[in-house]
Design an enzyme around this catalytic site. Structure first.
Site, PDB file in Angstrom:
ATOM      1  NE  ARG A  23       0.044 -16.578   6.083  1.00  0.00           N
ATOM      2  CZ  ARG A  23       1.162 -15.930   5.769  1.00  0.00           C
ATOM      3  NH1 ARG A  23       2.259 -16.599   5.501  1.00  0.00           N
ATOM      4  NH2 ARG A  23       1.166 -14.635   5.673  1.00  0.00           N
ATOM      5  NE  ARG A  27       6.345 -19.922   2.479  1.00  0.00           N
ATOM      6  CZ  ARG A  27       6.760 -18.684   2.759  1.00  0.00           C
ATOM      7  NH1 ARG A  27       7.605 -18.089   1.958  1.00  0.00           N
ATOM      8  NH2 ARG A  27       6.336 -18.070   3.846  1.00  0.00           N
ATOM      9  NE  ARG A  36       4.284 -20.287  -4.105  1.00  0.00           N
ATOM     10  CZ  ARG A  36       5.332 -19.786  -4.715  1.00  0.00           C
ATOM     11  NH1 ARG A  36       5.617 -20.131  -5.941  1.00  0.00           N
ATOM     12  NH2 ARG A  36       6.113 -18.934  -4.104  1.00  0.00           N
ATOM     13  CG  ASP A  72      -1.925 -12.746   1.047  1.00  0.00           C
ATOM     14  OD1 ASP A  72      -1.220 -13.554   1.668  1.00  0.00           O
ATOM     15  OD2 ASP A  72      -1.868 -11.507   1.232  1.00  0.00           O
ATOM     16  CE1 TYR A 149       2.089  -6.354   4.370  1.00  0.00           C
ATOM     17  CE2 TYR A 149       0.071  -6.350   5.669  1.00  0.00           C
ATOM     18  CZ  TYR A 149       1.331  -6.850   5.407  1.00  0.00           C
ATOM     19  OH  TYR A 149       1.835  -7.861   6.188  1.00  0.00           O
TER      20      TYR A 149
HETATM   21  O1  CP3 Z   1      -4.151 -19.570   6.602  1.00  0.00           O
HETATM   22  C1  CP3 Z   1      -4.198 -20.097   5.462  1.00  0.00           C
HETATM   23  O2  CP3 Z   1      -3.741 -21.212   5.219  1.00  0.00           O
HETATM   24  C2  CP3 Z   1      -4.953 -19.345   4.387  1.00  0.00           C
HETATM   25  C3  CP3 Z   1      -4.182 -18.564   3.478  1.00  0.00           C
HETATM   26  C4  CP3 Z   1      -3.525 -17.266   3.949  1.00  0.00           C
HETATM   27  C5  CP3 Z   1      -2.311 -16.803   3.397  1.00  0.00           C
HETATM   28  N1  CP3 Z   1      -2.056 -15.572   3.912  1.00  0.00           N
HETATM   29  C6  CP3 Z   1      -1.504 -17.529   2.407  1.00  0.00           C
HETATM   30  C7  CP3 Z   1      -0.127 -17.089   2.110  1.00  0.00           C
HETATM   31  C8  CP3 Z   1      -3.963 -16.311   4.859  1.00  0.00           C
HETATM   32  C9  CP3 Z   1      -5.188 -16.320   5.760  1.00  0.00           C
HETATM   33  C10 CP3 Z   1      -3.026 -15.225   4.819  1.00  0.00           C
HETATM   34  C11 CP3 Z   1      -3.181 -13.991   5.610  1.00  0.00           C
HETATM   35  C12 CP3 Z   1      -2.137 -12.958   5.552  1.00  0.00           C
HETATM   36  N2  CP3 Z   1      -1.365 -12.583   4.493  1.00  0.00           N
HETATM   37  C13 CP3 Z   1      -1.815 -12.106   6.639  1.00  0.00           C
HETATM   38  C14 CP3 Z   1      -2.503 -12.086   7.974  1.00  0.00           C
HETATM   39  C15 CP3 Z   1      -2.084 -13.193   8.851  1.00  0.00           C
HETATM   40  C16 CP3 Z   1      -0.738 -13.025   9.512  1.00  0.00           C
HETATM   41  O3  CP3 Z   1       0.172 -13.759   9.143  1.00  0.00           O
HETATM   42  O4  CP3 Z   1      -0.660 -12.151  10.393  1.00  0.00           O
HETATM   43  C17 CP3 Z   1      -0.800 -11.249   6.208  1.00  0.00           C
HETATM   44  C18 CP3 Z   1      -0.124 -10.165   7.024  1.00  0.00           C
HETATM   45  C19 CP3 Z   1      -0.525 -11.553   4.849  1.00  0.00           C
HETATM   46  C20 CP3 Z   1       0.431 -10.859   3.955  1.00  0.00           C
HETATM   47  C21 CP3 Z   1       1.450 -11.763   3.384  1.00  0.00           C
HETATM   48  N3  CP3 Z   1       1.205 -12.799   2.504  1.00  0.00           N
HETATM   49  C22 CP3 Z   1       2.842 -11.704   3.585  1.00  0.00           C
HETATM   50  C23 CP3 Z   1       3.528 -10.710   4.499  1.00  0.00           C
HETATM   51  C24 CP3 Z   1       3.405 -12.722   2.805  1.00  0.00           C
HETATM   52  C25 CP3 Z   1       4.872 -12.979   2.569  1.00  0.00           C
HETATM   53  C26 CP3 Z   1       5.545 -13.573   3.719  1.00  0.00           C
HETATM   54  C27 CP3 Z   1       5.635 -15.056   3.558  1.00  0.00           C
HETATM   55  O5  CP3 Z   1       5.262 -15.751   4.516  1.00  0.00           O
HETATM   56  O6  CP3 Z   1       6.096 -15.469   2.521  1.00  0.00           O
HETATM   57  C28 CP3 Z   1       2.368 -13.433   2.178  1.00  0.00           C
HETATM   58  C29 CP3 Z   1       2.497 -14.620   1.290  1.00  0.00           C
HETATM   59  C30 CP3 Z   1       1.662 -15.826   1.600  1.00  0.00           C
HETATM   60  N4  CP3 Z   1       0.337 -15.814   1.966  1.00  0.00           N
HETATM   61  C31 CP3 Z   1       2.073 -17.186   1.490  1.00  0.00           C
HETATM   62  C32 CP3 Z   1       0.959 -17.984   1.799  1.00  0.00           C
HETATM   63  C33 CP3 Z   1       0.870 -19.487   1.778  1.00  0.00           C
HETATM   64  C34 CP3 Z   1       3.446 -17.666   1.053  1.00  0.00           C
HETATM   65  C35 CP3 Z   1       3.445 -17.639  -0.434  1.00  0.00           C
HETATM   66  C36 CP3 Z   1       4.366 -18.640  -1.078  1.00  0.00           C
HETATM   67  O7  CP3 Z   1       5.518 -18.304  -1.305  1.00  0.00           O
HETATM   68  O8  CP3 Z   1       3.890 -19.751  -1.421  1.00  0.00           O
END
Ligand code: CP3
Length: 341
Positions: A23, A27, A36, A72, A149
């Site tokens: 990640r 943010r 964003r 994502d 999911y």
């Molecule tokens: O790592 C990186 O920088 C690459 C981008 C990336 C994102 N999500 C961006 C993201 C990667 C590789 C993921 C993987 C992901 N997404 C996982 C597996 C990794 C882990 O954390 O175990 C999972 C379970 C998700 C599902 C997901 N996406 C959730 C549950 C959420 C909401 C929770 C949150 O943190 O807001 C997201 C949103 C998400 N994915 C954001 C980002 C940058 C936040 C979005 C925003 O509001 O800008």
């Protein structure tokens, strides 16, 4: 090009140890927040120029040794015929959730070139723009994590619907898993063909399964994907969150690199998997709240343990938190490089 990350993935004990952060685009970075402000998360994922821009931000700001595609794990699910939305503060919503035969019938495989062309275009832009810098990691969710999911309709605490289907309707569950596996396979193949130089498979929720259930209901699908992609010759990192109880079986997935969360220290992992293992991880993401001298000691401990493995790629034990200051993240990358030089 900085090849340290790829060399470590291929088993070389590279010094200084390469580092990237799960990640790392997100943010906690004001530069990400700027982008964003102008667009919602899904649109950002689907706009190649913007997705490429935020992918590169942490490479420039932190000095990490690899970039990870900004997208994502839930993106390909939308193409299978389920609604996907991200609600502020509530996380992802998949609608309608998949619970019955009829629900499953609405789903279909994807054609990556048509359905996720924006992801492939992002990869192509990134390979051009990253050219002289660092390698690009592509990724996917693992079938079991993606299934949770779809079945829960979003995030969950108890995963009761998933486990219920697994135990009450095993044939429905396995048909859903077969379909998701086909999708993940074609999705990763397309990412590699577009230019992804390594792949990380995220199995965030496989840790909710017992050893026996993981072995039967999650692992074989990952293994079949990795087997199918073997000939493409990119390294695979398999990250199971909270997978300490299934570590020995995780190794059987066929992934070259094992990603560890922060609960299982690298020393313990090596004692169980042998010194021939290539590991990625695993600083507690909250260690970034520590003052510098304590952070330094923790980084040093992770690096020292990593020296016992065949090769080590430094990472956090899970994604970086939005509360972390970019300065601290940058300090972490500097410390890893300095202490392992
Ligand atoms: O790592 C990186 O920088 C690459 C981008 C990336 C994102 N999500 C961006 C993201 C990667 C590789 C993921 C993987 C992901 N997404 C996982 C597996 C990794 C882990 O954390 O175990 C999972 C379970 C998700 C599902 C997901 N996406 C959730 C549950 C959420 C909401 C929770 C949150 O943190 O807001 C997201 C949103 C998400 N994915 C954001 C980002 C940058 C936040 C979005 C925003 O509001 O800008």
């Amino acid at each position: 090009m900085n090849e340290a990350f790829l060399r470590a993935c291929n088993g070389e004990a590279v010094r200084p140890v390469p580092v990237w952060l799960m990640r790392q685009a997100g943010r906690y970075l004001p530069a990400y927040q700027e982008v964003r402000k102008k667009t919602d998360f899904l649109t950002l994922c689907k706009t190649p120029e913007l997705a490429a821009e935020v992918t590169i931000q942490p490479v420039d700001i932190l000095g990490v040794d690899a970039a990870i595609l900004f997208s994502d794990i839930l993106i390909p699910l939308e193409c299978m015929g389920i609604g996907l939305d991200f609600h502020e503060g509530r996380g992802p919503v998949l609608d309608p959730a998949i619970r019955t035969e009829q629900d499953l019938e609405r789903l279909h495989p994807i054609d990556p070139d048509a359905d996720v062309s924006f992801v492939l275009e992002t990869i192509r832009i990134l390979r051009k723009e990253l050219g002289g810098k660092v390698p690009l990691i592509g990724f996917s969710g693992a079938p079991f994590t993606l299934a949770t999911y779809m079945i829960e309709g979003g995030s969950s605490r108890s995963f009761v619907n998933t486990k219920r289907m697994l135990f009450e309707s095993p044939s429905l569950f396995s048909r859903l898993m077969d379909l998701i596996t086909e999708v993940v396979f074609s999705y990763l193949k397309a990412q590699i063909k577009a230019g992804a130089q390594a792949i990380q498979v995220f199995d965030t929720w496989a840790g909710i399964l017992t050893k026996e259930d993981y072995n039967r209901c999650a692992l074989p699908y990952v293994t079949s994907i990795l087997k199918g992609l073997e000939g493409l010759e990119v390294p695979f990192i398999y990250f199971v969150y909270d997978g300490g109880h299934i570590l020995e079986i995780i190794r059987d997935s066929g992934a070259g690199v094992i990603g560890l969360d922060w609960r299982t220290d690298i020393e313990t992992a090596i004692s169980r998997l042998g010194t021939d293992v290539i590991v990625q991880g695993n600083l507690d993401p909250c260690a970034l709240f520590l003052p510098e001298h304590e952070l330094r000691a923790r980084v040093d401990s992770v690096l020292r343990q990593g020296r016992g493995a065949k090769a080590h790629i430094f990472n956090l034990g899970h994604g970086i938190l939005p509360e972390i200051s970019p300065g601290k993240a940058r300090l972490l990358v500097e410390l890893v490089h300095e202490l392992s030089a």
